[in-house]
Write an enzyme that holds these catalytic residues in place. Structure first.
Site, short mmCIF file in Angstrom:
data_model
loop_
_atom_site.label_atom_id
_atom_site.label_comp_id
_atom_site.label_asym_id
_atom_site.label_seq_id
_atom_site.Cartn_x
_atom_site.Cartn_y
_atom_site.Cartn_z
N ARG A 72 0.84 -1.19 0.00
CA ARG A 72 0.00 0.00 0.00
C ARG A 72 0.88 1.25 0.00
O ARG A 72 1.07 1.90 -1.02
CB ARG A 72 -0.91 -0.03 1.25
CG ARG A 72 -2.13 0.83 1.15
CD ARG A 72 -2.01 2.21 1.76
NE ARG A 72 -1.36 2.26 3.06
CZ ARG A 72 -0.81 3.36 3.54
NH1 ARG A 72 -0.82 4.48 2.84
NH2 ARG A 72 -0.22 3.37 4.73
N HIS B 269 4.35 3.71 13.83
CA HIS B 269 4.47 3.71 12.38
C HIS B 269 5.67 4.61 12.07
O HIS B 269 5.57 5.83 12.15
CB HIS B 269 3.18 4.26 11.76
CG HIS B 269 3.19 4.37 10.28
ND1 HIS B 269 2.55 3.46 9.46
CD2 HIS B 269 3.77 5.26 9.45
CE1 HIS B 269 2.73 3.80 8.19
NE2 HIS B 269 3.47 4.90 8.15
N CYS C 52 9.17 8.66 1.29
CA CYS C 52 8.24 9.62 1.88
C CYS C 52 8.11 10.82 0.96
O CYS C 52 9.06 11.56 0.78
CB CYS C 52 8.77 10.05 3.24
SG CYS C 52 7.78 11.35 3.97
N HIS D 36 9.16 5.96 9.93
CA HIS D 36 9.85 6.12 8.64
C HIS D 36 11.35 6.23 8.90
O HIS D 36 11.78 6.79 9.90
CB HIS D 36 9.33 7.35 7.92
CG HIS D 36 8.01 7.13 7.26
ND1 HIS D 36 7.75 7.44 5.95
CD2 HIS D 36 6.86 6.58 7.72
CE1 HIS D 36 6.50 7.12 5.64
NE2 HIS D 36 5.93 6.60 6.70
#
Lengths: 321, 321
Positions: free
Chosen positions: A16, A216, A249, A218
């Site tokens: 996703r 979550h 990102c 990055h």
């Protein structure tokens, strides 16, 4: 000194968040191939697609075809993302699992620039979404808090703003007589560091001691796994990650920027620290290589290039016999 | 919960460990250009070259030319590596700073396969080197312990072997009436994890509470910065690193494997955790980009692709005014 969990649950975001960061053109059959390979690794939760406007995100226009083409394993949850009621209706029409996530942003500017919403409007909409989830008989909502560790518009984000964003959603749910299932703190732009992870988690726990916290993360600036380790030390037992580190990102203003922490490196970190993931490390490394083949360029994951420690340990065990 | 140091000292290993992992052919003037750019960032210790056999390591055949061509700044230590007396003599003949490092390996097999030495022979040679350092009037020796967190031949390395390797060197020095300056634990093959870092540092500190501990970490499997953060939490205040993450680990059996932790990411980690490095983050990011241009391929560092958080914070500060 540490409060490591016994077991960690991972939600795989590669198909996703990963594919939506790639240029359009990845074949639906390749996406399905990746999802099916991921399901063989022991991962129990795989986010497969976004049901968002194909005009805004042509990369995800095949969300329905993915859901349709997929051979689902019984013990795996195949999830999806949507941002509004029409997206949710589309997801509902597929056989995918429906995770009733509610969103908020710690940074108001991010919410405005990224989603064109004020906090009030966003809250109203989120609660309307919760109404749909109730109609659909879905359970408690996880709360995803964007920019919980920093924002590309507001810079550093004070912990108070994180608490306020969570508070708004929790109050909204309380008005419906509901409680959330977890709070997922999102390092949307890769601005976290271990000290900040400890500070924000500490503050959220102080306020809502009974709510599980998820992360979550990055790896935009190289600290993703260090932040995951800081979370593990505090007993965080739910993480999002992305195979191979798939998914740059977009907010970093550079397509070469690293995306989510790599699933196989999170698994490696957990395993080496004695935390069970239920996921096979060697298989995730193989699937990361498959993901790299599918996107046609190197992915940021490192262990996929070096391999795990298993061959060294196996050789040593052989010599010792 | 943490015992962060106030300040961290970094030894930059890029021009040495980095360039020796690249194929031969990098121009001496480019190496000098990188070293001089590094010296402008605030880094105080830069390892510039290896004085080893040009037959074994043609990449470093220009060690003398580098030393000669370099414009040295007064407040920067320009160091080098050597492995035997002839290498030391060569280094001595240059104007480079002489760091009297002594080596040992926690894994005997690694020492045998990599250096063709038994622990006894290695110790004898190291003590002979120490004799040369005494003649040259050099101060206390830092002890570099290879494979302190794992080995590509022996697999996992028990902490007892790490302690034994240190003990041998410390006893040898004691026979000369000397003490070491620090113990640098090297994750030679990138096998460490935060739990192991804590365990090994804890055991070494228990045994030699007065000796500073340094870390030489590789990011081969993605945990380099997580391991650095674990070290920082325990008060480790001396790290080796490499600009841009220059320098793959040849032992990983794959040239694409990541090398030392990236200097600019270590600086970012420290700064964000409130630990002073004396190094300018923006400048190290710029030099990492220069290093990438010089080697002609992408380096593994991430923050060099995304940039620091400074522009976001600056923009936010502007808006707030």
């Amino acid at each position: 000194m540490t409060d490591l969990p016994e077991r960690v649950e991972i939600i795989e975001e590669g198909p996703r968040e990963g594919f939506q960061s790639e240029p359009p053109g990845i074949a639906t059959r390749d996406k399905i191939r990746l999802i099916e390979a991921l399901a063989e690794t022991g991962l129990r939760h795989i986010t497969c697609a976004s049901f968002v406007s194909p005009k805004l995100l042509p990369q995800m226009a095949d969300a329905e075809q993915i859901a349709e083409g997929l051979h689902q394993k019984q013990d795996v949850e195949y999830g999806a993302l949507w941002l509004n009621d029409s997206g949710f209706r589309r997801a509902q029409a597929t056989g995918l699992s429906l995770r009733p996530v509610l969103f908020a942003s710690a940074s108001d500017t991010f919410l405005l620039k990224n989603n064109n919403r004020t906090p009030d409007r966003s809250l109203t909409e989120q609660m309307a979404m919760r109404g749909l989830y109730d109609e659909a008989g879905l359970g408690r909502s996880p709360l995803y808090i964007f920019t919980a560790f920093g924002c590309n518009y507001e810079g550093s984000v004070p912990v108070d703003k994180v608490l306020a964003a969570i508070e708004r959603l929790i109050s909204g749910l309380a008005d419906l007589g509901q409680k959330p299932s977890e709070i997922c703190l999102c390092d949307t732009i890769g601005a976290a560091n271990p000290t900040l992870v400890r500070r924000v988690i500490g503050a959220v726990r102080d306020r809502w001691p009974d709510l599980p916290i998820a992360l979550h993360l990055h790896d935009t600036r190289g600290l993703g796994l260090a932040n995951a380790a800081a979370g593990l030390d505090l007993g965080v037992s739910r993480f999002d990650s992305s195979i191979g580190g798939l998914g740059g990102c977009p907010f970093a203003g550079n397509r070469a920027a690293a995306g989510n922490i790599a699933t196989e490196e999170l698994v490696f970190l957990c395993e080496e620290m004695g935390v069970d993931t239920g996921v096979d490390l060697e298989q995730t490394i193989a699937v990361a290589t498959l993901a790299e083949q599918i996107v046609g360029h190197p992915l940021p994951g490192r262990i996929m290039k070096a391999g795990s420690l298993k061959p060294f340990r196996a050789r040593a065990a052989e010599v010792a016999q």
